[in-house]
Design a protein around this motif. Structure first.
Motif, PDB file in Angstrom:
ATOM      1  N   GLY A 204      15.501   6.965 -11.352  1.00 48.64           N
ATOM      2  CA  GLY A 204      14.594   6.866 -12.496  1.00 48.64           C
ATOM      3  C   GLY A 204      15.257   7.096 -13.841  1.00 48.64           C
ATOM      4  N   LEU A 205      16.390   7.805 -13.839  1.00 52.25           N
ATOM      5  CA  LEU A 205      17.067   8.125 -15.105  1.00 52.25           C
ATOM      6  C   LEU A 205      18.431   7.439 -15.225  1.00 52.25           C
ATOM      7  CD1 LEU A 205      16.214  11.947 -15.150  1.00 52.25           C
ATOM      8  CD2 LEU A 205      15.155  10.163 -16.552  1.00 52.25           C
ATOM      9  N   LYS A 206      18.665   6.454 -14.365  1.00 53.57           N
ATOM     10  CA  LYS A 206      19.971   5.783 -14.334  1.00 53.57           C
ATOM     11  C   LYS A 206      20.234   5.026 -15.641  1.00 53.57           C
ATOM     12  CE  LYS A 206      21.188   4.302 -10.282  1.00 53.57           C
ATOM     13  NZ  LYS A 206      21.133   3.486  -9.051  1.00 53.57           N
ATOM     14  N   THR A 207      19.246   4.259 -16.091  1.00 51.67           N
ATOM     15  CA  THR A 207      19.417   3.436 -17.296  1.00 51.67           C
ATOM     16  C   THR A 207      18.363   3.814 -18.329  1.00 51.67           C
ATOM     17  OG1 THR A 207      20.131   1.651 -15.832  1.00 51.67           O
ATOM     18  CG2 THR A 207      19.693   1.079 -18.126  1.00 51.67           C
ATOM     19  N   THR A 208      18.802   4.401 -19.435  1.00 51.61           N
ATOM     20  CA  THR A 208      17.881   4.842 -20.489  1.00 51.61           C
ATOM     21  C   THR A 208      18.443   4.486 -21.861  1.00 51.61           C
ATOM     22  OG1 THR A 208      18.937   7.018 -20.518  1.00 51.61           O
ATOM     23  CG2 THR A 208      16.970   6.798 -19.148  1.00 51.61           C
ATOM     24  N   ALA A 209      17.554   4.392 -22.855  1.00 57.47           N
ATOM     25  CA  ALA A 209      17.978   4.079 -24.228  1.00 57.47           C
ATOM     26  C   ALA A 209      18.717   5.259 -24.855  1.00 57.47           C
ATOM     27  CB  ALA A 209      16.761   3.702 -25.069  1.00 57.47           C
ATOM     28  N   SER A 210      18.331   6.483 -24.482  1.00 56.60           N
ATOM     29  CA  SER A 210      18.977   7.701 -24.976  1.00 56.60           C
ATOM     30  C   SER A 210      19.262   8.615 -23.794  1.00 56.60           C
ATOM     31  CB  SER A 210      18.066   8.420 -25.983  1.00 56.60           C
ATOM     32  OG  SER A 210      18.627   9.674 -26.358  1.00 56.60           O
ATOM     33  N   ARG A 211      20.257   9.480 -23.913  1.00 50.69           N
ATOM     34  CA  ARG A 211      20.558  10.457 -22.859  1.00 50.69           C
ATOM     35  C   ARG A 211      20.266  11.880 -23.326  1.00 50.69           C
ATOM     36  NH1 ARG A 211      20.372   7.868 -18.437  1.00 50.69           N
ATOM     37  NH2 ARG A 211      21.664   9.336 -17.282  1.00 50.69           N
ATOM     38  N   ARG A 308       7.651  15.585 -10.531  1.00 47.12           N
ATOM     39  CA  ARG A 308       7.453  14.133 -10.731  1.00 47.12           C
ATOM     40  C   ARG A 308       6.815  13.854 -12.094  1.00 47.12           C
ATOM     41  NH1 ARG A 308       6.812  14.249  -4.734  1.00 47.12           N
ATOM     42  NH2 ARG A 308       8.659  13.133  -4.012  1.00 47.12           N
ATOM     43  N   SER A 309       5.968  14.758 -12.570  1.00 46.64           N
ATOM     44  CA  SER A 309       5.438  14.622 -13.939  1.00 46.64           C
ATOM     45  C   SER A 309       6.565  14.775 -14.955  1.00 46.64           C
ATOM     46  CB  SER A 309       4.355  15.679 -14.197  1.00 46.64           C
ATOM     47  OG  SER A 309       3.218  15.443 -13.418  1.00 46.64           O
ATOM     48  N   ASN A 310       7.461  15.732 -14.710  1.00 39.16           N
ATOM     49  CA  ASN A 310       8.625  15.901 -15.584  1.00 39.16           C
ATOM     50  C   ASN A 310       9.458  14.626 -15.636  1.00 39.16           C
ATOM     51  OD1 ASN A 310       8.124  18.572 -16.322  1.00 39.16           O
ATOM     52  ND2 ASN A 310       9.493  19.452 -14.800  1.00 39.16           N
ATOM     53  N   LEU A 311       9.671  14.011 -14.478  1.00 36.40           N
ATOM     54  CA  LEU A 311      10.453  12.777 -14.414  1.00 36.40           C
ATOM     55  C   LEU A 311       9.787  11.671 -15.237  1.00 36.40           C
ATOM     56  CD1 LEU A 311      12.667  10.908 -13.371  1.00 36.40           C
ATOM     57  CD2 LEU A 311      11.374  10.655 -11.236  1.00 36.40           C
ATOM     58  N   LYS A 312       8.480  11.534 -15.053  1.00 32.06           N
ATOM     59  CA  LYS A 312       7.734  10.507 -15.787  1.00 32.06           C
ATOM     60  C   LYS A 312       7.841  10.732 -17.295  1.00 32.06           C
ATOM     61  CE  LYS A 312       3.851   9.776 -13.749  1.00 32.06           C
ATOM     62  NZ  LYS A 312       2.424   9.996 -13.391  1.00 32.06           N
ATOM     63  N   ASN A 313       7.701  12.001 -17.722  1.00 33.08           N
ATOM     64  CA  ASN A 313       7.764  12.316 -19.147  1.00 33.08           C
ATOM     65  C   ASN A 313       9.163  12.092 -19.720  1.00 33.08           C
ATOM     66  OD1 ASN A 313       5.086  13.011 -18.889  1.00 33.08           O
ATOM     67  ND2 ASN A 313       5.412  15.216 -18.915  1.00 33.08           N
ATOM     68  N   LEU A 314      10.192  12.410 -18.928  1.00 33.73           N
ATOM     69  CA  LEU A 314      11.574  12.158 -19.349  1.00 33.73           C
ATOM     70  C   LEU A 314      11.845  10.649 -19.454  1.00 33.73           C
ATOM     71  CD1 LEU A 314      13.632  14.803 -17.341  1.00 33.73           C
ATOM     72  CD2 LEU A 314      13.664  14.518 -19.836  1.00 33.73           C
ATOM     73  N   GLN A 315      11.370   9.902 -18.479  1.00 33.82           N
ATOM     74  CA  GLN A 315      11.580   8.450 -18.499  1.00 33.82           C
ATOM     75  C   GLN A 315      10.963   7.828 -19.765  1.00 33.82           C
ATOM     76  OE1 GLN A 315       9.879   7.799 -14.505  1.00 33.82           O
ATOM     77  NE2 GLN A 315      11.737   6.657 -14.013  1.00 33.82           N
ATOM     78  N   LYS A 316       9.771   8.285 -20.083  1.00 33.62           N
ATOM     79  CA  LYS A 316       9.062   7.774 -21.272  1.00 33.62           C
ATOM     80  C   LYS A 316       9.819   8.141 -22.539  1.00 33.62           C
ATOM     81  CE  LYS A 316       4.503   8.269 -23.440  1.00 33.62           C
ATOM     82  NZ  LYS A 316       3.260   9.060 -23.339  1.00 33.62           N
ATOM     83  N   ALA A 317      10.242   9.410 -22.645  1.00 36.54           N
ATOM     84  CA  ALA A 317      10.918   9.893 -23.850  1.00 36.54           C
ATOM     85  C   ALA A 317      12.299   9.269 -24.039  1.00 36.54           C
ATOM     86  CB  ALA A 317      11.042  11.421 -23.799  1.00 36.54           C
ATOM     87  N   LEU A 318      13.007   9.044 -22.935  1.00 34.34           N
ATOM     88  CA  LEU A 318      14.382   8.542 -23.016  1.00 34.34           C
ATOM     89  C   LEU A 318      14.459   7.005 -23.000  1.00 34.34           C
ATOM     90  CD1 LEU A 318      16.071  11.046 -20.526  1.00 34.34           C
ATOM     91  CD2 LEU A 318      16.202  11.093 -23.014  1.00 34.34           C
ATOM     92  N   GLY A 319      13.307   6.364 -22.828  1.00 39.21           N
ATOM     93  CA  GLY A 319      13.298   4.899 -22.803  1.00 39.21           C
ATOM     94  C   GLY A 319      13.962   4.351 -21.550  1.00 39.21           C
ATOM     95  N   ALA A 320      13.515   4.840 -20.389  1.00 41.41           N
ATOM     96  CA  ALA A 320      14.086   4.378 -19.121  1.00 41.41           C
ATOM     97  C   ALA A 320      13.734   2.908 -18.896  1.00 41.41           C
ATOM     98  CB  ALA A 320      13.555   5.224 -17.970  1.00 41.41           C
ATOM     99  N   LYS A 321      14.713   2.169 -18.366  1.00 40.40           N
ATOM    100  CA  LYS A 321      14.513   0.729 -18.140  1.00 40.40           C
ATOM    101  C   LYS A 321      14.367   0.465 -16.643  1.00 40.40           C
ATOM    102  CE  LYS A 321      17.194  -0.568 -22.221  1.00 40.40           C
ATOM    103  NZ  LYS A 321      17.443   0.796 -22.709  1.00 40.40           N
TER     104      LYS A 321
END
Length: 321
Positions: A204-211, A308-321
């Protein structure tokens, strides 16, 4: 990507071996516990230890926790009555130096089966910040309760939490040999689930706009390191420590440079600082839960749901693709 790792601004934990607190075998209704229902009496210091005891022990254990829901674990004070009850436990699960009051009570308890979660995995030093900010470091010094500069928030890395789960399962089996096979089976199931969660985070965090993510509580050093992210804590490892104006200014620069979109706050501590920084920088706010306790405000009913909520929130904030 290199994760930023420096000596931490505020540290609360040290890796302390079990040493002389050998795990001795006793029955489910031991002399130490005197548990009339015949179950193993397990006392957990706070939620991450409670969750392991309940998931691994299931019907064979009675689990009590020293930290009530909604109480910030770092600030826990223990009453003499609680200390007395602690001595009736068959097994105590805790994380040494995270909660100084618990350490003192455990030392006075006289309980033989004492498990320090920090001894079951390797604790590491993590910076609250990716910058060598002298003022910020000074703020945290008063919160170092004599630990060896190690970050206690190890349960937020599913892989390390699985190592702790294995140690807890073994400890319960030694304390209650009659049900050792069940503890072993339950541990294996939990470790498999934690492995799946680890994979979900990796994918879920492999590809993101920001790290880079900014959080009020610098509790996510292990998570950041595991998944190649950069944690920028507003405060130190203690969620109540106040950031300096210099640190707030520094974070404004980090937010602009690293394309940060969101300032995270947690459910058990106030969001005032997060909102102040977000207002100054035009960022959004969201929840990143360090899982030190579950309340009706938590984004999930247990460890897995909140992670899993943390993951979802991180994906949204970091711009996960």
């Amino acid at each position: 990507m290199n994760v930023r790792r420096l000596i931490p601004a505020a540290s609360l934990a040290g890796a302390v071996a079990l040493g002389a607190t050998a795990l001795t075998a006793c029955s489910g209704a031991s002399a130490a516990g005197g548990n009339t229902d015949g179950k193993l009496a397990v006392t957990a210091s706070f939620y991450p230890m409670q969750f392991l005891a309940e998931r691994i022990g299931k019907e064979h254990v009675t689990v009590t926790t020293l930290t009530k829901p909604g109480v910030e674990p770092h600030d826990l004070e223990i009453t003499p009555k609680q200390t007395g009850r602690l001595g009736e436990s068959d097994v105590i699960l805790y994380l040494k130096t995270l909660q100084p009051a618990v350490d003192k009570a455990v030392a006075q308890s006289g309980v033989k089966n004492v498990v320090d979660a920090g001894s079951l995995t390797e604790l590491e030093a993590h910076a609250a910040s990716g910058h060598d900010d002298h003022d910020h470091a000074a703020e945290g010094e008063e919160h170092d309760h004599g630990g060896a500069g190690k970050d206690p928030h190890v349960w937020l890395d599913p892989a390390k939490y699985a190592q702790i789960a294995k140690g807890v399962g073994a400890a319960l089996g030694k304390a209650d040999p009659a049900h050792a096979a069940d503890y072993e089976k339950n541990t294996a199931t939990l470790v498999t689930e934690l492995g799946s969660l680890d994979t979900e985070f990796k994918d879920g965090l492999k590809t993101t706009a920001s790290r880079t993510f900014i959080t009020t509580h610098a509790a996510f050093g292990y998570l950041a390191e595991r998944y190649g992210l950069d944690q920028e804590g507003i405060s130190g490892i203690d969620p109540e420590s106040e950031p300096s104006p210099a640190r707030m200014k520094d974070l404004q620069g980090v937010a602009a440079k690293d394309k940060v979109t969101t300032v995270f706050f947690e459910t058990l501590a106030g969001d005032k600082t997060a909102k102040a920084l977000a207002k100054d920088t035009g960022l959004k706010t969201d929840v990143l839960d360090p899982l030190e306790g579950i309340t009706d405000k938590s984004q999930g009913a247990d460890y897995f749901e909140v992670m899993r909520s943390n993951l979802k929130n991180l994906q949204k904030a970091l711009g996960a693709k």
